[in-house]
Design an enzyme around this catalytic site. Structure first.
Site, mmCIF file in Angstrom:
data_model
loop_
_atom_site.group_PDB
_atom_site.id
_atom_site.type_symbol
_atom_site.label_atom_id
_atom_site.label_comp_id
_atom_site.label_asym_id
_atom_site.label_seq_id
_atom_site.Cartn_x
_atom_site.Cartn_y
_atom_site.Cartn_z
ATOM 1 N N HIS C 15 0.844 -1.208 0.000
ATOM 2 C CA HIS C 15 0.000 0.000 0.000
ATOM 3 C C HIS C 15 0.877 1.254 0.000
ATOM 4 O O HIS C 15 2.101 1.174 0.080
ATOM 5 C CB HIS C 15 -0.969 0.013 1.196
ATOM 6 C CG HIS C 15 -0.359 0.389 2.517
ATOM 7 N ND1 HIS C 15 -1.069 1.010 3.519
ATOM 8 C CD2 HIS C 15 0.899 0.239 3.000
ATOM 9 C CE1 HIS C 15 -0.281 1.205 4.565
ATOM 10 N NE2 HIS C 15 0.905 0.752 4.281
ATOM 11 N N CYS C 34 5.818 6.750 4.028
ATOM 12 C CA CYS C 34 4.634 5.922 3.773
ATOM 13 C C CYS C 34 3.904 6.378 2.515
ATOM 14 O O CYS C 34 2.986 5.704 2.041
ATOM 15 C CB CYS C 34 3.671 5.972 4.963
ATOM 16 S SG CYS C 34 4.410 5.349 6.465
ATOM 17 N N HIS C 40 5.006 0.306 -0.498
ATOM 18 C CA HIS C 40 5.776 -0.561 0.394
ATOM 19 C C HIS C 40 4.761 -1.586 0.928
ATOM 20 O O HIS C 40 3.616 -1.584 0.471
ATOM 21 C CB HIS C 40 6.430 0.255 1.520
ATOM 22 C CG HIS C 40 5.453 0.914 2.428
ATOM 23 N ND1 HIS C 40 4.765 2.066 2.085
ATOM 24 C CD2 HIS C 40 4.995 0.576 3.652
ATOM 25 C CE1 HIS C 40 3.949 2.408 3.067
ATOM 26 N NE2 HIS C 40 4.056 1.515 4.023
ATOM 27 N N HIS C 42 3.431 -4.771 4.100
ATOM 28 C CA HIS C 42 3.422 -5.268 5.477
ATOM 29 C C HIS C 42 2.905 -6.703 5.528
ATOM 30 O O HIS C 42 2.135 -7.127 4.671
ATOM 31 C CB HIS C 42 2.501 -4.417 6.362
ATOM 32 C CG HIS C 42 2.934 -2.990 6.507
ATOM 33 N ND1 HIS C 42 4.032 -2.620 7.242
ATOM 34 C CD2 HIS C 42 2.436 -1.836 5.987
ATOM 35 C CE1 HIS C 42 4.175 -1.302 7.189
ATOM 36 N NE2 HIS C 42 3.226 -0.796 6.436
ATOM 37 N N ASP C 80 -5.103 -10.663 0.717
ATOM 38 C CA ASP C 80 -3.760 -11.254 0.743
ATOM 39 C C ASP C 80 -3.054 -11.129 -0.610
ATOM 40 O O ASP C 80 -3.638 -11.411 -1.657
ATOM 41 C CB ASP C 80 -3.858 -12.737 1.127
ATOM 42 C CG ASP C 80 -2.489 -13.326 1.407
ATOM 43 O OD1 ASP C 80 -1.619 -12.617 1.933
ATOM 44 O OD2 ASP C 80 -2.290 -14.514 1.095
ATOM 45 N N HIS C 81 -1.787 -10.730 -0.561
ATOM 46 C CA HIS C 81 -0.954 -10.564 -1.756
ATOM 47 C C HIS C 81 -1.557 -9.557 -2.742
ATOM 48 O O HIS C 81 -1.372 -9.666 -3.949
ATOM 49 C CB HIS C 81 -0.686 -11.921 -2.435
ATOM 50 C CG HIS C 81 0.391 -12.699 -1.733
ATOM 51 N ND1 HIS C 81 0.204 -13.276 -0.511
ATOM 52 C CD2 HIS C 81 1.681 -12.970 -2.075
ATOM 53 C CE1 HIS C 81 1.311 -13.890 -0.128
ATOM 54 N NE2 HIS C 81 2.231 -13.713 -1.051
ATOM 55 N N GLU C 125 -0.094 -3.848 12.047
ATOM 56 C CA GLU C 125 0.592 -3.503 10.788
ATOM 57 C C GLU C 125 2.072 -3.854 10.914
ATOM 58 O O GLU C 125 2.704 -4.298 9.964
ATOM 59 C CB GLU C 125 0.413 -2.020 10.491
ATOM 60 C CG GLU C 125 0.755 -1.639 9.073
ATOM 61 C CD GLU C 125 0.272 -0.247 8.722
ATOM 62 O OE1 GLU C 125 -0.769 -0.116 8.065
ATOM 63 O OE2 GLU C 125 0.937 0.734 9.140
#
Lengths: 137, 137, 137, 137, 137, 137
Positions: C15, C34, C40, C42, C80-81, C125
């Site tokens: 994100h 950010c 980037h 998490h 996810d992913h 996070e």
């Protein structure tokens, strides 16, 4: 095929980093806030590992309750809730860095364990800083 | 008796697994959801370990604040909050798998540390998947 | 006496923090690294908790395999992913901050669970930053 | 729907449990090894949580880097690598039990945060012993 | 430079420590509460590590989804939610100590993995007790 | 301002999920592999929390060694290394689900603690599944 058996234990202690042969200035410069003369402290986490052969009768490399007892009697009772600099004889002359603390622990445990076992130990000072002594390296 | 000193650090990054010499179909089939062209990301946890002799004066194998600074300057500042595929020069041609990421980190750290030290590093991509490079193996 | 039952799950996503109504400069100043336009990522850890009465027959507040399935079908498969900004419809207009991500997750789970249950969720996070929505507060 | 945002931090300190109005005997009997006059120490882990509304512009309840800075400036810099009994003014008269330490931390943080936020904090002294102050209870 | 890739998995099982060739008295004396004839149980955590060369095409030492599948098919499906003494053929004659369990797991995994890989595995029985088999030692 | 003090402890036990009033088929269908007639087991982690006022003399809400002793005497000694279905009187008629186990623990602890304290407990069956009873909810 050898198997390594490990046991975890914890203790809490106070210490300061300080070399008695250095000036106050050099100590402060080199060790920073770890040199605070009033001490600070840590929750230390210790992992003791014993590598050996599985005994066919017991199915054990070492009786882990026996290993637990050695750790408690020789290390935890000796260091827990202590001021390492003031109350532990090994650190009267030796600076209680993480490296020197793990070496003192290693020497005490080595005497208690048969030479048929290969010994390795890990000592966490914080979640970010830790040390290891391993006879196989 | 040598002692190994370890320091833990973390960074967050985005990446996708992709071999530029393969077709889109082969990439998708082989790397699955890790090949998502829009990227996904991880919190990477890095442990850097240095094996050496205890210096008698300082009681240190290595000053862990110095080790911390090398890790921050050379690795964390370089990779944190980055897109590995788009923003990190090593991954312009190299697929940023866990294996290749740890190799890039190893190569960067090796240059910073004296050869008197044996180096090993661990890199967690998730709590279930991690990699290690160890000069003693 | 009500009992709260909790289930943990994880997903990985990319994100960037970005408010489309702000200038690039304001976004960069406010969100810092950010805001990196290349994204980037998490490893997110999600804990979903359901407070209710114990059913006398089953001994369950909720069948935790059913709760697990809802979490997988509605949240993990959905996020996810993924790149949250590019691939998740809720974040086309909404900035994917930790607060907004947990709110989107909460809204999706609330629809799946009976009103006889009080819902609370926690979303990590990183190991240092996390959020909670709790209907009892 | 309010969201709670949490930030984790750590500090290391030395202390001893001691009530100045009690005799040495009573202190030793009551506080046991925690009364050791030479001090012992801990790695404290602190979690600070702020409950509030999501700001529509920023998507934040609170800017977590701002929260991080308050924690570092007011708590970590104030307590880290300190002897709580000797060096922290609040514990000149107050016994630094886990309960009193968390209360001192709470009072310092409460002054820094707007009353629009509901504050709660958790303080771990060891992995087995911890305390919480929560304004919603 | 070889890289070690690790995968973590978990399973839950019941067992009792018991040597069929010993008397009830000797078993009880030697194994203590672990000899309870009604069984007790653990959440086992398994880490499987494979050391090898990075394949230049894939960037992998081993496809970690393939490793995950082997672990699930050969170990987790075989041991999860089982009574080791009653339901697992290897423990009909063999005492299911931590040492013997890890040896059984090692033997099963070794058959599935090419000899080009060096294998090591760690098995946690509790957070305090764990074992390791490592082909490089 | 009230403070909540928490203590963590662990125990290991075997169990199976089974409703004696249901047929074998219904039990197997409903509880799946948790219904295995030969039992499986877990490492349970228990957190007991006591909310109350700080005593001005001691600086304690409750003496945590006293709390630790209650947990050991009433819960750990009672459940550790036991088969819950066969050896614990409460589960002769009650199905030992996570919900019912935490209720049994709560009832035993509630009797030991003064009503001036608000009690809450958390019980982890695995790292992914856990339960809570909290008198303030």
């Amino acid at each position: 095929m050898k198997v390594k058996i490990s046991r975890r234990a914890t203790f809490n202690a106070a210490h300061r980093l300080h070399n008695k042969n250095w000036s106050e200035e050099k100590n402060k410069l080199f060790f920073g806030k770890c040199n605070n003369p009033h001490y600070h402290g840590h929750n230390y986490t210790l992992i003791v590992s014993v590598l050996g052969d599985i005994n066919e009768d017991s199915g054990y490399v070492i009786d882990i309750s026996y290993l637990k007892k050695i750790i408690e009697d020789k290390i935890i009772d000796y260091l827990d809730h202590k001021n390492l600099n003031l109350e532990v004889v090994e650190f009267q002359e030796l600076n209680p860095t993480l490296e020197n603390i793990i070496k003192v622990i290693y020497d005490k445990l080595r005497k208690e364990l048969s030479n048929e076992f290969t010994l390795s130990i890990i000592l966490y000072e914080t979640e970010n800083n830790f040390a290891e002594i391993n006879e196989t390296v």
